[in-house]
Design a protein around this motif. Structure first.
Motif, PDB file in Angstrom:
ATOM      1  N   MET A  17       0.826  -1.186   0.000  1.00 54.68           N
ATOM      2  CA  MET A  17       0.000   0.000   0.000  1.00 54.68           C
ATOM      3  C   MET A  17       0.873   1.254   0.000  1.00 54.68           C
ATOM      4  N   GLN A  18       2.001   1.154   0.690  1.00 55.97           N
ATOM      5  CA  GLN A  18       2.901   2.310   0.700  1.00 55.97           C
ATOM      6  C   GLN A  18       3.339   2.662  -0.721  1.00 55.97           C
ATOM      7  N   ASN A  19       3.707   1.665  -1.505  1.00 51.57           N
ATOM      8  CA  ASN A  19       4.169   1.920  -2.873  1.00 51.57           C
ATOM      9  C   ASN A  19       3.050   2.406  -3.778  1.00 51.57           C
ATOM     10  N   ALA A  20       1.844   1.910  -3.562  1.00 54.99           N
ATOM     11  CA  ALA A  20       0.724   2.260  -4.443  1.00 54.99           C
ATOM     12  C   ALA A  20       0.101   3.600  -4.104  1.00 54.99           C
ATOM     13  N   LEU A  21       0.254   4.058  -2.857  1.00 53.63           N
ATOM     14  CA  LEU A  21      -0.485   5.250  -2.439  1.00 53.63           C
ATOM     15  C   LEU A  21       0.380   6.401  -1.942  1.00 53.63           C
ATOM     16  N   ASN A  22       1.675   6.305  -2.024  1.00 59.67           N
ATOM     17  CA  ASN A  22       2.559   7.425  -1.678  1.00 59.67           C
ATOM     18  C   ASN A  22       3.199   7.944  -2.950  1.00 59.67           C
ATOM     19  N   GLY A  23       3.012   9.216  -3.216  1.00 60.96           N
ATOM     20  CA  GLY A  23       3.658   9.770  -4.395  1.00 60.96           C
ATOM     21  C   GLY A  23       2.719  10.609  -5.226  1.00 60.96           C
ATOM     22  N   PRO A  24       3.052  10.790  -6.442  1.00 57.48           N
ATOM     23  CA  PRO A  24       4.127  10.175  -7.208  1.00 57.48           C
ATOM     24  C   PRO A  24       5.491  10.765  -6.841  1.00 57.48           C
ATOM     25  N   ASP A  25       6.515   9.923  -6.867  1.00 56.25           N
ATOM     26  CA  ASP A  25       7.864  10.399  -6.594  1.00 56.25           C
ATOM     27  C   ASP A  25       8.474  10.983  -7.868  1.00 56.25           C
ATOM     28  N   SER A  26       9.633  11.609  -7.726  1.00 49.16           N
ATOM     29  CA  SER A  26      10.265  12.280  -8.871  1.00 49.16           C
ATOM     30  C   SER A  26      10.646  11.290  -9.968  1.00 49.16           C
ATOM     31  N   GLU A  27      11.033  10.075  -9.595  1.00 50.21           N
ATOM     32  CA  GLU A  27      11.381   9.066 -10.597  1.00 50.21           C
ATOM     33  C   GLU A  27      10.183   8.722 -11.475  1.00 50.21           C
ATOM     34  N   LEU A  28       9.036   8.493 -10.857  1.00 53.51           N
ATOM     35  CA  LEU A  28       7.835   8.166 -11.631  1.00 53.51           C
ATOM     36  C   LEU A  28       7.425   9.346 -12.514  1.00 53.51           C
ATOM     37  N   LYS A  29       7.505  10.546 -11.991  1.00 53.21           N
ATOM     38  CA  LYS A  29       7.157  11.729 -12.788  1.00 53.21           C
ATOM     39  C   LYS A  29       8.049  11.828 -14.026  1.00 53.21           C
ATOM     40  N   GLU A  30       9.329  11.593 -13.847  1.00 53.67           N
ATOM     41  CA  GLU A  30      10.260  11.674 -14.974  1.00 53.67           C
ATOM     42  C   GLU A  30       9.943  10.597 -16.014  1.00 53.67           C
ATOM     43  N   ILE A  31       9.728   9.372 -15.543  1.00 54.20           N
ATOM     44  CA  ILE A  31       9.405   8.276 -16.463  1.00 54.20           C
ATOM     45  C   ILE A  31       8.111   8.577 -17.206  1.00 54.20           C
TER      46      ILE A  31
END
Length: 131
Positions: A1-15
């Motif tokens: 749940m932490q990975n699915a619901l925290n963010g988006p982080d800068s890496e995901l935004k860039e991708i």
């Protein structure tokens, strides 16, 4: 749940902004696959937009999510099934204020406590972001 619901982080935004589907798929795989019992369970999760799909929706409307609290409880089932409730803070980028929404779901686990089926009920919150 932490990975699915925290963010988006800068890496995901860039991708996401680079627009490469295979890179998004790899990000999904790197962040979620190890928690699933098998490839079928993992693919069902990502193909129903419950992997990074939730965070991509947040990005589309310039929001960030942060998990504030997670509560879970084993159901009365003979199987290993947990119901969960997440207090999820969401904030529009550039805004000083944030709001908290309750998100619910269910996780079905195998004997090794790997996920066989996972459901996050977040539709109402995503609808609010659109407005």
């Amino acid at each position: 749940m932490q990975n699915a619901l925290n963010g988006p982080d800068s890496e995901l935004k860039e991708i996401y902004n680079n627009g490469e589907i295979r890179d998004l798929m790899q990000y999904d795989k790197d962040n979620f696959e190890e928690y699933f019992a098998n490839k079928t369970s993992y693919e069902k999760f990502v193909n129903t937009n419950q992997g990074i799909g939730i965070l991509i929706q947040a990005m589309k409307y310039d929001y960030n999510f942060k998990v504030k609290n997670i509560k879970y409880e084993k159901t009365e089932s003979e199987e290993i099934i947990y119901d969960f409730t997440v207090e999820l803070e969401y904030q529009k980028e550039g805004s000083e204020t944030s709001q908290v929404e309750t998100v619910t779901g269910q996780a079905n686990l195998d004997d090794e406590h790997k996920i066989e089926d996972f459901l996050i009920r977040i539709g109402e919150l995503l609808s609010k972001l659109e407005n």
